[in-house]
Write a protein that holds these residues in place. Structure first.
Motif, PDB file in Angstrom:
ATOM      1  N   ILE A 261       8.372  -2.910   2.948  1.00 18.37           N
ATOM      2  CA  ILE A 261       7.595  -2.202   3.966  1.00 18.37           C
ATOM      3  C   ILE A 261       6.178  -1.953   3.460  1.00 18.37           C
ATOM      4  N   ALA A 262       6.060  -1.604   2.180  1.00 21.35           N
ATOM      5  CA  ALA A 262       4.732  -1.420   1.584  1.00 21.35           C
ATOM      6  C   ALA A 262       3.941  -2.723   1.629  1.00 21.35           C
ATOM      7  N   ASP A 263       4.604  -3.826   1.341  1.00 19.84           N
ATOM      8  CA  ASP A 263       3.947  -5.138   1.379  1.00 19.84           C
ATOM      9  C   ASP A 263       3.445  -5.441   2.789  1.00 19.84           C
ATOM     10  N   LEU A 264       4.238  -5.131   3.791  1.00 16.80           N
ATOM     11  CA  LEU A 264       3.832  -5.383   5.176  1.00 16.80           C
ATOM     12  C   LEU A 264       2.673  -4.471   5.573  1.00 16.80           C
ATOM     13  N   TRP A 265       2.719  -3.222   5.155  1.00 18.25           N
ATOM     14  CA  TRP A 265       1.627  -2.282   5.445  1.00 18.25           C
ATOM     15  C   TRP A 265       0.326  -2.744   4.780  1.00 18.25           C
ATOM     16  N   ASN A 266       0.433  -3.193   3.551  1.00 13.75           N
ATOM     17  CA  ASN A 266      -0.761  -3.676   2.844  1.00 13.75           C
ATOM     18  C   ASN A 266      -1.338  -4.909   3.527  1.00 13.75           C
ATOM     19  N   TYR A 267      -0.470  -5.792   4.013  1.00 12.44           N
ATOM     20  CA  TYR A 267      -0.956  -6.956   4.759  1.00 12.44           C
ATOM     21  C   TYR A 267      -1.699  -6.517   6.015  1.00 12.44           C
ATOM     22  N   VAL A 268      -1.119  -5.579   6.743  1.00 11.31           N
ATOM     23  CA  VAL A 268      -1.723  -5.091   7.988  1.00 11.31           C
ATOM     24  C   VAL A 268      -3.125  -4.537   7.728  1.00 11.31           C
ATOM     25  N   GLN A 269      -3.313  -3.894   6.588  1.00  6.20           N
ATOM     26  CA  GLN A 269      -4.621  -3.305   6.282  1.00  6.20           C
ATOM     27  C   GLN A 269      -5.676  -4.346   5.920  1.00  6.20           C
ATOM     28  N   THR A 270      -5.245  -5.577   5.662  1.00  3.96           N
ATOM     29  CA  THR A 270      -6.211  -6.620   5.289  1.00  3.96           C
ATOM     30  C   THR A 270      -6.443  -7.626   6.414  1.00  3.96           C
ATOM     31  N   ASP A 271      -5.725  -7.505   7.511  1.00  6.36           N
ATOM     32  CA  ASP A 271      -5.855  -8.431   8.631  1.00  6.36           C
ATOM     33  C   ASP A 271      -6.657  -7.755   9.739  1.00  6.36           C
ATOM     34  N   SER A 272      -7.764  -8.344  10.125  1.00  5.12           N
ATOM     35  CA  SER A 272      -8.656  -7.714  11.097  1.00  5.12           C
ATOM     36  C   SER A 272      -7.989  -7.477  12.447  1.00  5.12           C
ATOM     37  N   PHE A 273      -6.987  -8.287  12.770  1.00  2.92           N
ATOM     38  CA  PHE A 273      -6.285  -8.107  14.039  1.00  2.92           C
ATOM     39  C   PHE A 273      -5.475  -6.807  14.041  1.00  2.92           C
ATOM     40  N   TYR A 274      -4.868  -6.487  12.905  1.00  5.42           N
ATOM     41  CA  TYR A 274      -3.966  -5.331  12.823  1.00  5.42           C
ATOM     42  C   TYR A 274      -4.629  -4.073  12.251  1.00  5.42           C
ATOM     43  N   LYS A 275      -5.624  -4.240  11.410  1.00  3.92           N
ATOM     44  CA  LYS A 275      -6.196  -3.114  10.679  1.00  3.92           C
ATOM     45  C   LYS A 275      -6.682  -2.011  11.624  1.00  3.92           C
ATOM     46  N   ASP A 276      -6.315  -0.776  11.309  1.00  2.00           N
ATOM     47  CA  ASP A 276      -6.744   0.434  12.022  1.00  2.00           C
ATOM     48  C   ASP A 276      -6.273   0.492  13.476  1.00  2.00           C
ATOM     49  N   ASN A 277      -5.320  -0.363  13.841  1.00  2.00           N
ATOM     50  CA  ASN A 277      -4.808  -0.327  15.217  1.00  2.00           C
ATOM     51  C   ASN A 277      -3.315  -0.600  15.251  1.00  2.00           C
ATOM     52  N   THR A 278      -2.618  -0.329  14.153  1.00  2.00           N
ATOM     53  CA  THR A 278      -1.203  -0.670  14.051  1.00  2.00           C
ATOM     54  C   THR A 278      -0.395   0.525  13.561  1.00  2.00           C
ATOM     55  N   TYR A 279       0.724   0.780  14.256  1.00  2.00           N
ATOM     56  CA  TYR A 279       1.622   1.889  13.926  1.00  2.00           C
ATOM     57  C   TYR A 279       2.930   1.345  13.374  1.00  2.00           C
ATOM     58  N   PHE A 280       3.436   1.996  12.333  1.00  2.00           N
ATOM     59  CA  PHE A 280       4.770   1.710  11.808  1.00  2.00           C
ATOM     60  C   PHE A 280       5.683   2.861  12.239  1.00  2.00           C
ATOM     61  N   ILE A 281       6.789   2.527  12.881  1.00  2.00           N
ATOM     62  CA  ILE A 281       7.821   3.505  13.232  1.00  2.00           C
ATOM     63  C   ILE A 281       9.113   3.023  12.586  1.00  2.00           C
TER      64      ILE A 281
END
Length: 363
Positions: A261-281
């Motif tokens: 899950i940490a790996d997926l969150w870190n990926y999300v923070q580096t991808d402009s499509f997902y960064k700052d607009n993605t929620y994990f539930i």
């Protein structure tokens, strides 16, 4: 004439890109489940009773890796992403030692009914009373999102358990699902081809549940390539290791899933499509027993097992109020689906789904 045509084409292209950009501003949600993980493990760390029981084969190794000097240290050693990141920047519900409770509303307290409740917002004890591969008559949040203009064709599901195509009803919903030992299909990149090649070369411990690392990597590659806006990922190893009575493997798997899950969150923070607009539930489909006695066995869950109705919930994202560990509250698993839909800015039809969502965003 050619100049006018170029201007018209440029105008259409600009309008198309503007619409796409506007649509992409809609929030993204990654809904994650960890099968059969107890609230005790999340909030108190390694269970020392089970550590010292016959369910543990290598007590010294588990002690070295996961036993500290306090409950707080123990849970951080076991699930560092939860307690270093989510606890500091998000919200955690379900620590019954702090009178924070999350409960199932279905009475079955095993996987298919639990996942149906998570994904549809309602229990269905009348029709879903087994884990059989029967196509779900109920409509999931994935299917609902896939009918909207903002999310159509931008929804996907991944699971380690091979029943998920039936739970999500991929045939009716049109939602692509990769679960069990299914291969990735379509226009594959090199990594997806490699995953297809090796997933059965790794140890096949259970024919119905693949190792979570493959589910994780299939989901991550799909996200990199297609940028879906609503993704459901179900990790499954923990429940099966528990059923087999392997506390060592259950504990290591939970620690590893936290890292995935940490790996997926870190990926999300580096991808402009997902960064700052993605929620994990993040949540679980059911709880399980506390000890080694009949009626409360850690290896079991279901209607006859005390504690199997007890679950938990974690939320992390750009507008989530950073309240950390909750206390003195009552939530229910059937609130997760409407919460996801509300996060996606979707209107909730009360005839299809109760609108009792969780308010987790900043005022």
């Amino acid at each position: 004439m050619k100049t006018l045509l170029k201007i018209l084409l440029a105008t259409v292209l600009f309008a198309t890109l503007s619409i796409k950009a506007q649509q992409d501003k809609n929030p993204n949600v990654i809904l994650i489940t960890l099968d059969g993980v107890r609230w005790q493990d999340v909030f108190t760390g390694i269970d020392t009773k089970l550590l010292n029981s016959s369910y543990t084969q290598d007590k010294d190794l588990l002690t070295e890796k996961f036993v500290g000097t306090s409950i707080e240290e123990n849970r951080t050693l076991l699930m560092p992403f939860f307690w270093n990141t989510i606890a500091n920047h998000g919200q955690l519900y379900g620590n019954r030692n702090k009178n924070s409770t999350v409960n199932l509303t279905n009475k079955m307290m095993f996987s298919y009914p639990g996942y149906n409740e998570i994904l549809t917002g309602s229990a269905d004890d009348e029709n879903i009373d087994s884990n059989d591969k029967i196509y779900n008559k109920n409509v999931t949040l994935l299917e609902l999102a896939n009918t909207t203009e903002a999310y159509k064709g931008k929804v996907a599901g991944f699971g380690s358990w091979d029943v998920f195509p039936f739970i999500i009803n991929d045939k009716r919903s049109g939602v692509p699902v990769n679960a069990g030992y299914m291969d990735a299909t379509g226009d594959l990149n090199k990594r997806e081809k490699f995953l297809n090649e090796i997933q059965r070369q790794a140890p096949v411990i259970w024919e119905s549940v693949r190792l979570d690392v493959f589910t994780h990597q299939y989901a991550k590659e799909y996200m990199k390539k297609n940028h879906p806006k609503l993704v459901y990922i179900s990790y499954g190893e923990t429940d099966d290791f528990a059923h087999d009575g392997h506390f060592d493997f259950y504990t290591k798997s939970l620690h590893n899933t936290d890292a995935l899950i940490a790996d997926l969150w870190n990926y999300v923070q580096t991808d402009s499509f997902y960064k700052d607009n993605t929620y994990f539930i993040i949540t679980t489909d059911h709880g399980r027993g506390e000890g080694i006695e009949e009626g409360s066995k850690w290896t079991s869950h279901g209607i006859d097992v005390a504690g199997a109705e007890q679950t938990w919930l974690a939320i992390l994202g750009p507008d989530v109020t950073s309240t950390g560990e909750a206390s003195n509250n009552q939530l229910y698993t059937n609130q997760i689906a409407p919460t996801v839909l509300k996060t996606l800015n979707m209107k909730i039809d009360s005839n299809k789904m109760p609108a009792n969502s969780i308010d987790f965003k900043r005022p």
